[in-house]
Design a protein around this motif. Structure first.
Motif, PDB file in Angstrom:
ATOM      1  N   ASP A 171      70.960 -56.466 -32.861  1.00 42.58           N
ATOM      2  CA  ASP A 171      71.471 -56.382 -34.232  1.00 42.58           C
ATOM      3  C   ASP A 171      70.675 -57.293 -35.164  1.00 42.58           C
ATOM      4  O   ASP A 171      70.312 -56.891 -36.283  1.00 42.58           O
ATOM      5  CB  ASP A 171      72.952 -56.773 -34.268  1.00 42.58           C
ATOM      6  N   GLN A 172      70.399 -58.495 -34.725  1.00 41.90           N
ATOM      7  CA  GLN A 172      69.630 -59.435 -35.546  1.00 41.90           C
ATOM      8  C   GLN A 172      68.213 -58.927 -35.787  1.00 41.90           C
ATOM      9  O   GLN A 172      67.681 -59.057 -36.892  1.00 41.90           O
ATOM     10  CB  GLN A 172      69.591 -60.802 -34.865  1.00 41.90           C
ATOM     11  N   GLN A 175      68.183 -56.271 -38.427  1.00 43.24           N
ATOM     12  CA  GLN A 175      68.398 -56.887 -39.738  1.00 43.24           C
ATOM     13  C   GLN A 175      67.107 -57.501 -40.267  1.00 43.24           C
ATOM     14  O   GLN A 175      66.770 -57.379 -41.456  1.00 43.24           O
ATOM     15  CB  GLN A 175      69.491 -57.949 -39.635  1.00 43.24           C
ATOM     16  N   GLU A 179      64.887 -56.485 -43.562  1.00 43.42           N
ATOM     17  CA  GLU A 179      64.529 -57.485 -44.576  1.00 43.42           C
ATOM     18  C   GLU A 179      63.032 -57.483 -44.839  1.00 43.42           C
ATOM     19  O   GLU A 179      62.591 -57.598 -45.996  1.00 43.42           O
ATOM     20  CB  GLU A 179      64.988 -58.868 -44.119  1.00 43.42           C
TER      21      GLU A 179
END
Length: 237
Positions: A171-172, A175, A179
């Motif tokens: 998940d990180q 993300q 970004e």
């Protein structure tokens, strides 16, 4: 920005890609998704110049890449991050990052880019003097992506960035990729994790057995029952 037109590719006598065509526009995050062995990595190898197509054309910013060597393609602004977070294990995090700025245009702004990479991946700043071989799998993947960003790519190609990561780190990672794209880097994301990929992608292409079998926005792909049942385990969503 990037366009593949009717690419056919072989490994010896075995055909791996069959008439692959797709494009990535400047500023987009485009996903190429499909099962293991579908031809995703072969497609990236074609774009990167590591494998030459039997027929068809690859163009980037209007320049044909078919005969360009891999290092020249990097200098044009295309950079690939290999599956599994490949890093130079005997070198420090900082040394790995500095190696990424080997192209002339990147060397000129190395310090500014390094600061930017540390902002995206604060863990790398914390570990900058640590030997890369002692990093966790997630940290190595961050380092591999950070090193690629040091080359100031116009288009960043990521091959299975979530491979081998724990679910919370997956998940990180997505993300962070989202970004990076929002901050202005065009991204071609190659992944088996279909749900996470199409959640962040502007558009996605589905590849199976070396052929593009579907494309559209994430919402459009989710409307295909074949995509839901084959990749999301849900034929009733």
């Amino acid at each position: 920005m990037l366009k593949l037109d009717t690419i056919n590719a072989f490994y010896a006598d075995l055909q791996a890609l069959w008439g692959i065509s797709f494009e990535v526009n400047a500023g987009e995050l485009v996903a190429l998704v499909g099962p293991n062995g579908a031809g995703k990595t072969t497609t990236l190898r074609i774009i990167s110049g590591l494998l030459k197509p039997q027929s068809g054309t690859v163009t980037f910013d209007g320049k044909t890449l078919n005969t360009e060597p891999a290092h020249k393609i990097v200098e044009l602004g295309l950079c690939q991050v290999l599956e599994g977070g490949k890093v130079f294990t005997g070198m420090s995090v900082l040394e790995n990052l500095e190696l990424g700025a080997f192209v002339p245009q990147a060397r000129q702004v190395k310090n500014q880019t390094l600061k930017h990479v540390y902002e995206i991946f604060p863990r790398l700043a914390e570990r900058k003097n640590q030997r890369a071989g002692t990093l966790s799998g997630g940290e190595r993947q961050m380092l591999a992506i950070g090193r690629a960003l040091m080359s100031k790519p116009k288009l960043l190609m990521l091959d299975e960035p979530s491979f081998g990561l724990a679910p919370i780190l997956v998940d990180q990672m997505f993300q962070m990729i989202n970004e990076i794209n929002k901050q202005g880097t065009t991204v071609l994301l190659v992944e088996q994790n279909v749900r996470a990929s199409i959640d962040i992608a502007h558009r996605a292409y589905v590849i199976e057995n070396g052929r593009i079998v579907g494309h559209g926005s994430g919402e459009q792909l989710l409307s295909f029952e074949s995509v839901r049942s084959a990749y999301l385990g849900d034929s009733h969503a």
